[in-house]
Scaffold this motif. Structure first.
Motif, PDB file in Angstrom:
ATOM      1  N   PHE A 147      13.561  -2.932 -29.120  1.00 52.64           N
ATOM      2  CA  PHE A 147      12.607  -3.642 -28.283  1.00 52.64           C
ATOM      3  C   PHE A 147      12.612  -5.107 -28.693  1.00 52.64           C
ATOM      4  CE2 PHE A 147      11.222   0.705 -27.956  1.00 52.64           C
ATOM      5  CZ  PHE A 147      10.857   0.827 -26.625  1.00 52.64           C
ATOM      6  N   PHE A 148      13.103  -5.965 -27.809  1.00 50.04           N
ATOM      7  CA  PHE A 148      13.138  -7.394 -28.057  1.00 50.04           C
ATOM      8  C   PHE A 148      11.869  -8.030 -27.497  1.00 50.04           C
ATOM      9  CE2 PHE A 148      17.538  -6.052 -28.053  1.00 50.04           C
ATOM     10  CZ  PHE A 148      18.040  -6.693 -29.184  1.00 50.04           C
ATOM     11  N   GLY A 149      11.232  -8.863 -28.322  1.00 43.68           N
ATOM     12  CA  GLY A 149       9.982  -9.500 -27.920  1.00 43.68           C
ATOM     13  C   GLY A 149       8.783  -8.891 -28.624  1.00 43.68           C
ATOM     14  N   ILE A 150       9.036  -8.022 -29.621  1.00 43.02           N
ATOM     15  CA  ILE A 150       7.974  -7.400 -30.411  1.00 43.02           C
ATOM     16  C   ILE A 150       8.302  -7.643 -31.876  1.00 43.02           C
ATOM     17  CG2 ILE A 150       6.800  -5.246 -31.017  1.00 43.02           C
ATOM     18  CD1 ILE A 150       7.519  -4.150 -28.273  1.00 43.02           C
ATOM     19  N   ASP A 151       7.338  -8.139 -32.652  1.00 43.86           N
ATOM     20  CA  ASP A 151       7.625  -8.410 -34.059  1.00 43.86           C
ATOM     21  C   ASP A 151       7.553  -7.126 -34.889  1.00 43.86           C
ATOM     22  OD1 ASP A 151       4.931  -7.929 -34.752  1.00 43.86           O
ATOM     23  OD2 ASP A 151       4.452 -10.051 -35.011  1.00 43.86           O
ATOM     24  N   ASN A 152       7.902  -7.228 -36.170  1.00 40.99           N
ATOM     25  CA  ASN A 152       7.972  -6.050 -37.036  1.00 40.99           C
ATOM     26  C   ASN A 152       6.638  -5.349 -37.235  1.00 40.99           C
ATOM     27  OD1 ASN A 152      10.719  -6.219 -37.395  1.00 40.99           O
ATOM     28  ND2 ASN A 152      10.570  -7.413 -39.282  1.00 40.99           N
ATOM     29  N   ASP A 153       5.551  -6.038 -36.944  1.00 39.33           N
ATOM     30  CA  ASP A 153       4.226  -5.427 -37.055  1.00 39.33           C
ATOM     31  C   ASP A 153       3.783  -4.769 -35.757  1.00 39.33           C
ATOM     32  OD1 ASP A 153       3.912  -6.244 -39.745  1.00 39.33           O
ATOM     33  OD2 ASP A 153       3.293  -8.237 -39.075  1.00 39.33           O
ATOM     34  N   GLY A 154       4.657  -4.779 -34.741  1.00 35.10           N
ATOM     35  CA  GLY A 154       4.315  -4.169 -33.463  1.00 35.10           C
ATOM     36  C   GLY A 154       3.531  -5.075 -32.537  1.00 35.10           C
ATOM     37  N   VAL A 155       3.433  -6.359 -32.865  1.00 35.85           N
ATOM     38  CA  VAL A 155       2.699  -7.315 -32.039  1.00 35.85           C
ATOM     39  C   VAL A 155       3.647  -7.865 -30.973  1.00 35.85           C
ATOM     40  CG1 VAL A 155       1.435  -9.497 -32.022  1.00 35.85           C
ATOM     41  CG2 VAL A 155       1.187  -7.918 -33.949  1.00 35.85           C
ATOM     42  N   VAL A 156       3.224  -7.773 -29.711  1.00 33.50           N
ATOM     43  CA  VAL A 156       4.043  -8.261 -28.606  1.00 33.50           C
ATOM     44  C   VAL A 156       4.006  -9.778 -28.593  1.00 33.50           C
ATOM     45  CG1 VAL A 156       4.339  -8.288 -26.104  1.00 33.50           C
ATOM     46  CG2 VAL A 156       3.622  -6.182 -27.255  1.00 33.50           C
ATOM     47  N   LYS A 157       5.187 -10.402 -28.691  1.00 32.71           N
ATOM     48  CA  LYS A 157       5.319 -11.860 -28.660  1.00 32.71           C
ATOM     49  C   LYS A 157       5.916 -12.325 -27.340  1.00 32.71           C
ATOM     50  CE  LYS A 157       3.956 -12.517 -32.901  1.00 32.71           C
ATOM     51  NZ  LYS A 157       2.771 -13.263 -33.243  1.00 32.71           N
ATOM     52  N   GLY A 158       6.714 -11.467 -26.706  1.00 27.05           N
ATOM     53  CA  GLY A 158       7.322 -11.803 -25.427  1.00 27.05           C
ATOM     54  C   GLY A 158       8.616 -12.583 -25.572  1.00 27.05           C
ATOM     55  N   LEU A 159       9.372 -12.633 -24.498  1.00 30.33           N
ATOM     56  CA  LEU A 159      10.627 -13.371 -24.418  1.00 30.33           C
ATOM     57  C   LEU A 159      10.491 -14.430 -23.338  1.00 30.33           C
ATOM     58  CD1 LEU A 159      13.081 -10.318 -24.433  1.00 30.33           C
ATOM     59  CD2 LEU A 159      12.633 -11.870 -26.346  1.00 30.33           C
ATOM     60  N   ASP A 160      11.127 -15.574 -23.549  1.00 29.26           N
ATOM     61  CA  ASP A 160      11.064 -16.657 -22.566  1.00 29.26           C
ATOM     62  C   ASP A 160      11.876 -16.345 -21.319  1.00 29.26           C
ATOM     63  OD1 ASP A 160       9.392 -18.211 -24.149  1.00 29.26           O
ATOM     64  OD2 ASP A 160      11.078 -19.203 -25.143  1.00 29.26           O
ATOM     65  N   ASP A 161      13.100 -15.798 -21.511  1.00 26.08           N
ATOM     66  CA  ASP A 161      14.011 -15.566 -20.389  1.00 26.08           C
ATOM     67  C   ASP A 161      14.710 -14.221 -20.554  1.00 26.08           C
ATOM     68  OD1 ASP A 161      15.938 -15.599 -18.385  1.00 26.08           O
ATOM     69  OD2 ASP A 161      16.458 -17.709 -18.694  1.00 26.08           O
ATOM     70  N   VAL A 162      14.136 -13.184 -19.980  1.00 26.82           N
ATOM     71  CA  VAL A 162      14.677 -11.828 -20.138  1.00 26.82           C
ATOM     72  C   VAL A 162      16.079 -11.725 -19.550  1.00 26.82           C
ATOM     73  CG1 VAL A 162      14.351  -9.406 -19.511  1.00 26.82           C
ATOM     74  CG2 VAL A 162      12.395 -10.760 -20.224  1.00 26.82           C
ATOM     75  N   GLN A 163      16.336 -12.391 -18.433  1.00 28.15           N
ATOM     76  CA  GLN A 163      17.665 -12.333 -17.818  1.00 28.15           C
ATOM     77  C   GLN A 163      18.735 -12.899 -18.746  1.00 28.15           C
ATOM     78  OE1 GLN A 163      18.467 -10.826 -14.860  1.00 28.15           O
ATOM     79  NE2 GLN A 163      20.570 -11.162 -15.509  1.00 28.15           N
ATOM     80  N   LEU A 164      18.443 -14.002 -19.388  1.00 31.31           N
ATOM     81  CA  LEU A 164      19.371 -14.615 -20.335  1.00 31.31           C
ATOM     82  C   LEU A 164      19.638 -13.685 -21.518  1.00 31.31           C
ATOM     83  CD1 LEU A 164      20.979 -17.218 -20.991  1.00 31.31           C
ATOM     84  CD2 LEU A 164      18.978 -17.964 -22.292  1.00 31.31           C
ATOM     85  N   VAL A 165      18.605 -13.022 -22.004  1.00 28.68           N
ATOM     86  CA  VAL A 165      18.751 -12.072 -23.114  1.00 28.68           C
ATOM     87  C   VAL A 165      19.631 -10.896 -22.684  1.00 28.68           C
ATOM     88  CG1 VAL A 165      17.505 -10.454 -24.615  1.00 28.68           C
ATOM     89  CG2 VAL A 165      16.595 -12.761 -24.231  1.00 28.68           C
ATOM     90  N   CYS A 166      19.421 -10.387 -21.471  1.00 28.44           N
ATOM     91  CA  CYS A 166      20.254  -9.289 -20.949  1.00 28.44           C
ATOM     92  C   CYS A 166      21.726  -9.691 -20.902  1.00 28.44           C
ATOM     93  CB  CYS A 166      19.807  -8.885 -19.544  1.00 28.44           C
ATOM     94  SG  CYS A 166      18.269  -7.983 -19.467  1.00 28.44           S
TER      95      CYS A 166
END
Length: 135
Positions: free
Chosen positions: A43-62
């Motif tokens: 899961f990209f956009g979630i830190d190691n503590d399980g806190v959702v941080k989000g991604l700026d550009d999901v399409q670019l990450v894909c």
């Protein structure tokens, strides 16, 4: 899958706060381990503590994930990229299916998952504890 129930990393999934494009080993070894075992998700956009941080550009990450898997994995594992929205923040689930053509290598190395650890194996002889799955 109820994403709010993801409370900690475990044998079935890993959290990555972001995609490290310059350090693909940081996440491709997990892809190798999941494909060599029972499968799992990153899961990209979630830190190691399980806190959702989000991604700026999901399409670019894909696109970056597809490119790195194509360039560094052999054979190519079956993966599925699933974008999610959690309270207005975008994350990406990289679902890696259990492989049918094991072993799956990352840059001439392959990995198996044993509990929360990623264990490297050797290319010709695969040594694996009985608790881990490597078909």
């Amino acid at each position: 899958m109820d994403l709010n129930s993801l409370i900690a990393e475990c044998t079935a999934y890993d959290f990555k706060v972001m995609l490290e494009e310059k350090k693909p080993k940081s996440w491709l070894k997990s892809v190798s381990a999941f494909a060599n075992g029972l499968g799992g998700s990153l899961f990209f956009g979630i830190d190691n503590d399980g806190v959702v941080k989000g991604l700026d550009d999901v399409q670019l990450v894909c696109e970056a994930i597809s490119s790195r898997i194509r360039d560094y994995m052999d054979p190519l594992p079956e993966v599925e990229m699933i974008p999610h929205d959690i309270d207005g923040l975008h994350i990406l689930q990289l679902k890696v299916n259990a492989g049918h053509y094991t072993p799956y290598y990352y840059a001439l190395n392959n990995f198996v998952r044993w509990h929360l650890n990623l264990l490297p194996t050797v290319r010709r002889i695969v040594l694996c504890p009985p608790e881990c799955c490597f078909r």
